[in-house]
Design a protein around this motif. Structure first.
Motif, mmCIF file in Angstrom:
data_model
loop_
_atom_site.group_PDB
_atom_site.id
_atom_site.type_symbol
_atom_site.label_atom_id
_atom_site.label_comp_id
_atom_site.label_asym_id
_atom_site.label_seq_id
_atom_site.Cartn_x
_atom_site.Cartn_y
_atom_site.Cartn_z
ATOM 1 N N TYR A 230 0.849 -1.196 0.000
ATOM 2 C CA TYR A 230 0.000 0.000 0.000
ATOM 3 C C TYR A 230 0.885 1.246 0.000
ATOM 4 O O TYR A 230 1.863 1.334 0.748
ATOM 5 C CB TYR A 230 -0.918 0.015 1.226
ATOM 6 C CG TYR A 230 -1.980 -1.058 1.176
ATOM 7 C CD1 TYR A 230 -3.265 -0.778 0.718
ATOM 8 C CD2 TYR A 230 -1.689 -2.367 1.566
ATOM 9 C CE1 TYR A 230 -4.237 -1.772 0.664
ATOM 10 C CE2 TYR A 230 -2.652 -3.367 1.507
ATOM 11 C CZ TYR A 230 -3.921 -3.058 1.056
ATOM 12 O OH TYR A 230 -4.876 -4.040 0.992
ATOM 13 N N LEU A 231 0.516 2.201 -0.841
ATOM 14 C CA LEU A 231 1.274 3.443 -0.981
ATOM 15 C C LEU A 231 0.372 4.628 -0.693
ATOM 16 O O LEU A 231 -0.820 4.610 -1.018
ATOM 17 C CB LEU A 231 1.814 3.576 -2.409
ATOM 18 C CG LEU A 231 2.539 2.368 -3.019
ATOM 19 C CD1 LEU A 231 2.866 2.656 -4.472
ATOM 20 C CD2 LEU A 231 3.801 2.062 -2.237
ATOM 21 N N SER A 232 0.926 5.677 -0.112
ATOM 22 C CA SER A 232 0.192 6.939 0.031
ATOM 23 C C SER A 232 0.675 7.873 -1.071
ATOM 24 O O SER A 232 1.836 8.283 -1.081
ATOM 25 C CB SER A 232 0.432 7.567 1.412
ATOM 26 O OG SER A 232 -0.346 8.741 1.558
ATOM 27 N N MET A 233 -0.236 8.198 -1.985
ATOM 28 C CA MET A 233 0.120 8.982 -3.157
ATOM 29 C C MET A 233 -0.058 10.475 -2.891
ATOM 30 O O MET A 233 -1.025 10.904 -2.268
ATOM 31 C CB MET A 233 -0.754 8.575 -4.346
ATOM 32 C CG MET A 233 -0.675 7.106 -4.711
ATOM 33 S SD MET A 233 0.975 6.626 -5.259
ATOM 34 C CE MET A 233 1.124 7.601 -6.761
ATOM 35 N N GLU A 234 0.878 11.267 -3.380
ATOM 36 C CA GLU A 234 0.738 12.724 -3.334
ATOM 37 C C GLU A 234 0.465 13.204 -4.743
ATOM 38 O O GLU A 234 1.250 12.965 -5.643
ATOM 39 C CB GLU A 234 2.001 13.380 -2.787
ATOM 40 C CG GLU A 234 2.116 13.291 -1.280
ATOM 41 C CD GLU A 234 3.142 14.283 -0.742
ATOM 42 O OE1 GLU A 234 3.485 15.215 -1.474
ATOM 43 O OE2 GLU A 234 3.588 14.072 0.393
ATOM 44 N N ARG A 235 -0.666 13.833 -4.935
ATOM 45 C CA ARG A 235 -1.011 14.416 -6.215
ATOM 46 C C ARG A 235 -1.626 15.789 -5.983
ATOM 47 O O ARG A 235 -1.778 16.231 -4.858
ATOM 48 C CB ARG A 235 -1.982 13.506 -6.983
ATOM 49 C CG ARG A 235 -1.323 12.287 -7.627
ATOM 50 C CD ARG A 235 -0.344 12.733 -8.708
ATOM 51 N NE ARG A 235 0.182 11.622 -9.496
ATOM 52 C CZ ARG A 235 1.321 10.992 -9.258
ATOM 53 N NH1 ARG A 235 2.031 11.340 -8.207
ATOM 54 N NH2 ARG A 235 1.749 10.031 -10.058
ATOM 55 N N ASN A 236 -1.978 16.481 -7.052
ATOM 56 C CA ASN A 236 -2.455 17.857 -6.988
ATOM 57 C C ASN A 236 -3.914 17.887 -6.546
ATOM 58 O O ASN A 236 -4.803 18.174 -7.342
ATOM 59 C CB ASN A 236 -2.285 18.509 -8.368
ATOM 60 C CG ASN A 236 -2.576 19.983 -8.337
ATOM 61 O OD1 ASN A 236 -2.555 20.607 -7.269
ATOM 62 N ND2 ASN A 236 -2.874 20.546 -9.486
ATOM 63 N N MET A 237 -4.142 17.607 -5.272
ATOM 64 C CA MET A 237 -5.504 17.536 -4.761
ATOM 65 C C MET A 237 -6.017 18.934 -4.438
ATOM 66 O O MET A 237 -5.347 19.713 -3.759
ATOM 67 C CB MET A 237 -5.551 16.634 -3.525
ATOM 68 C CG MET A 237 -5.188 15.180 -3.836
ATOM 69 S SD MET A 237 -5.369 14.051 -2.458
ATOM 70 C CE MET A 237 -3.944 14.468 -1.456
ATOM 71 N N LYS A 238 -7.207 19.253 -4.917
ATOM 72 C CA LYS A 238 -7.778 20.594 -4.731
ATOM 73 C C LYS A 238 -9.079 20.553 -3.935
ATOM 74 O O LYS A 238 -9.194 21.152 -2.889
ATOM 75 C CB LYS A 238 -8.022 21.254 -6.096
ATOM 76 C CG LYS A 238 -6.753 21.556 -6.877
ATOM 77 C CD LYS A 238 -5.923 22.634 -6.198
ATOM 78 C CE LYS A 238 -4.725 23.035 -7.051
ATOM 79 N NZ LYS A 238 -3.859 24.022 -6.368
ATOM 80 N N CYS A 239 -10.099 19.870 -4.478
ATOM 81 C CA CYS A 239 -11.398 19.878 -3.798
ATOM 82 C C CYS A 239 -11.478 18.816 -2.710
ATOM 83 O O CYS A 239 -12.258 18.948 -1.769
ATOM 84 C CB CYS A 239 -12.533 19.701 -4.803
ATOM 85 S SG CYS A 239 -12.649 18.020 -5.496
ATOM 86 N N ALA A 240 -10.707 17.748 -2.842
ATOM 87 C CA ALA A 240 -10.672 16.627 -1.887
ATOM 88 C C ALA A 240 -11.919 15.760 -1.953
ATOM 89 O O ALA A 240 -12.092 14.866 -1.135
ATOM 90 C CB ALA A 240 -10.456 17.107 -0.447
ATOM 91 N N LEU A 241 -12.795 16.019 -2.912
ATOM 92 C CA LEU A 241 -14.062 15.302 -2.989
ATOM 93 C C LEU A 241 -14.251 14.561 -4.312
ATOM 94 O O LEU A 241 -15.312 13.990 -4.560
ATOM 95 C CB LEU A 241 -15.230 16.286 -2.807
ATOM 96 C CG LEU A 241 -15.286 16.980 -1.443
ATOM 97 C CD1 LEU A 241 -16.275 18.139 -1.476
ATOM 98 C CD2 LEU A 241 -15.675 15.977 -0.369
ATOM 99 N N GLY A 242 -13.266 14.618 -5.198
ATOM 100 C CA GLY A 242 -13.402 13.965 -6.486
ATOM 101 C C GLY A 242 -14.262 14.736 -7.463
ATOM 102 O O GLY A 242 -14.766 14.159 -8.426
ATOM 103 N N HIS A 243 -14.433 16.039 -7.253
ATOM 104 C CA HIS A 243 -15.273 16.851 -8.130
ATOM 105 C C HIS A 243 -14.474 17.595 -9.190
ATOM 106 O O HIS A 243 -14.902 17.712 -10.330
ATOM 107 C CB HIS A 243 -16.076 17.875 -7.305
ATOM 108 C CG HIS A 243 -17.089 17.247 -6.410
ATOM 109 N ND1 HIS A 243 -17.747 17.934 -5.403
ATOM 110 C CD2 HIS A 243 -17.563 15.969 -6.352
ATOM 111 C CE1 HIS A 243 -18.573 17.122 -4.778
ATOM 112 N NE2 HIS A 243 -18.475 15.928 -5.327
ATOM 113 N N CYS A 244 -13.299 18.117 -8.808
ATOM 114 C CA CYS A 244 -12.598 19.040 -9.713
ATOM 115 C C CYS A 244 -11.743 18.297 -10.745
ATOM 116 O O CYS A 244 -11.444 18.848 -11.805
ATOM 117 C CB CYS A 244 -11.736 20.014 -8.917
ATOM 118 S SG CYS A 244 -10.279 19.284 -8.132
#
Length: 275
Positions: A230-244
């Motif tokens: 299992y990996l914790s991925m860092e990506r360009n998260m903005k809304c945190a809700l899967g909307h943007c």
């Protein structure tokens, strides 16, 4: 949590502690509810009013959610402002968000926890959970790698964990002076030295992506199945809700499907550069 998941709730900073030269740990109020439950591996969105918002992993004990702990490295406009906050300052808070570490799936198995640099912060709640429920897990091994002895995060806590007879702690640094008596080398190089049972091991990995790629290679070479890594991925998260869609890769939204994902789901993501 606020009824509107996009609206940050103002909370106060209760304490601030310097960990490293550019890294600080903030203890925050949990908000109006007085308690904000979270799972190891989840993150909050922290908002500096008038500057911006960033995702920051929860790094405290999920069993003590009356306050929220975040460790922040000052590397950009928002994180610099976060790191400079003082007690009684106000910050906007949304969360917790995302899917955490597989604490239930790991019960009965040996755990191999591998952290690089600041990647120890998102893994610390998982370690707290394991120690709180130590009887549920088999062998517990923590591998931690960083650039130099001066970059070791939570050094005092690592020392305490290393004193426990039921936890194996291995620390390595990329380079060090003559006064360093520990291991030197990258953290994936420790994997072949452990002598663990790959068929009965769940691995949790967090750190820079290049470190995670080489660690995954070492784990697979040792015989650990992709579904058990299992990996914790860092990506360009903005809304945190899967909307943007900022953190979307194919059908995967890192913010809501992750940030913790099994390797068999993110095999393709590790080869893609974030935009």
């Amino acid at each position: 949590m606020s009824d509107d998941l996009m609206v940050p709730e103002p909370v106060r900073v209760l304490r601030r502690q310097q960990e490293l030269a550019t890294t600080w740990t903030l203890e925050l109020e949990s908000g109006r509810a007085g308690r904000r439950s979270f799972l190891p591996g989840q993150f909050n969105m922290l908002y500096i009013f008038g500057v911006g918002e960033v995702p920051i992993s929860l790094s405290g004990d999920a069993g003590q959610s009356e306050t929220l702990i975040h460790t922040v490295r000052a590397v950009g406009p928002v994180s610099n402002k976060l790191a400079a906050l003082k007690p009684m300052d106000t910050v906007g808070l949304r969360g917790p968000f995302g899917v955490g570490w597989p604490m239930a799936a790991g019960e009965g198995a040996d755990l191999l926890i591998v952290a690089g640099g600041l990647g120890l912060a998102p893994l610390r709640p998982a370690i707290y959970h394991v120690l709180r429920h130590r009887e549920r897990y088999g062998r517990v091994i923590l591998l931690y790698g960083t650039r130099s002895p001066d970059d070791i995060l939570y050094a005092g806590q690592l020392e305490e964990w290393n004193k426990r007879p039921d936890v194996e702690v291995h620390i390595t640094v990329d380079h060090a002076g003559d006064d360093w008596l520990g291991k030197i080398g990258v953290v994936p190089s420790l994997v072949p030295t452990l002598g663990f049972d790959p068929e009965d091991t769940v691995a949790m990995v967090c750190g820079p992506e290049i470190m995670m790629r080489f660690t995954v290679n070492a784990l697979r070479d040792a015989g650990v199945e992709d579904e058990s890594i299992y990996l914790s991925m860092e990506r360009n998260m903005k809304c945190a809700l899967g909307h943007c869609g900022h953190c979307q890769f194919g059908s995967t939204f890192v913010c809501k499907d992750g940030p913790v994902l099994s390797f068999d789901r993110v095999r393709g993501l590790l080869s893609l550069k974030e935009f």
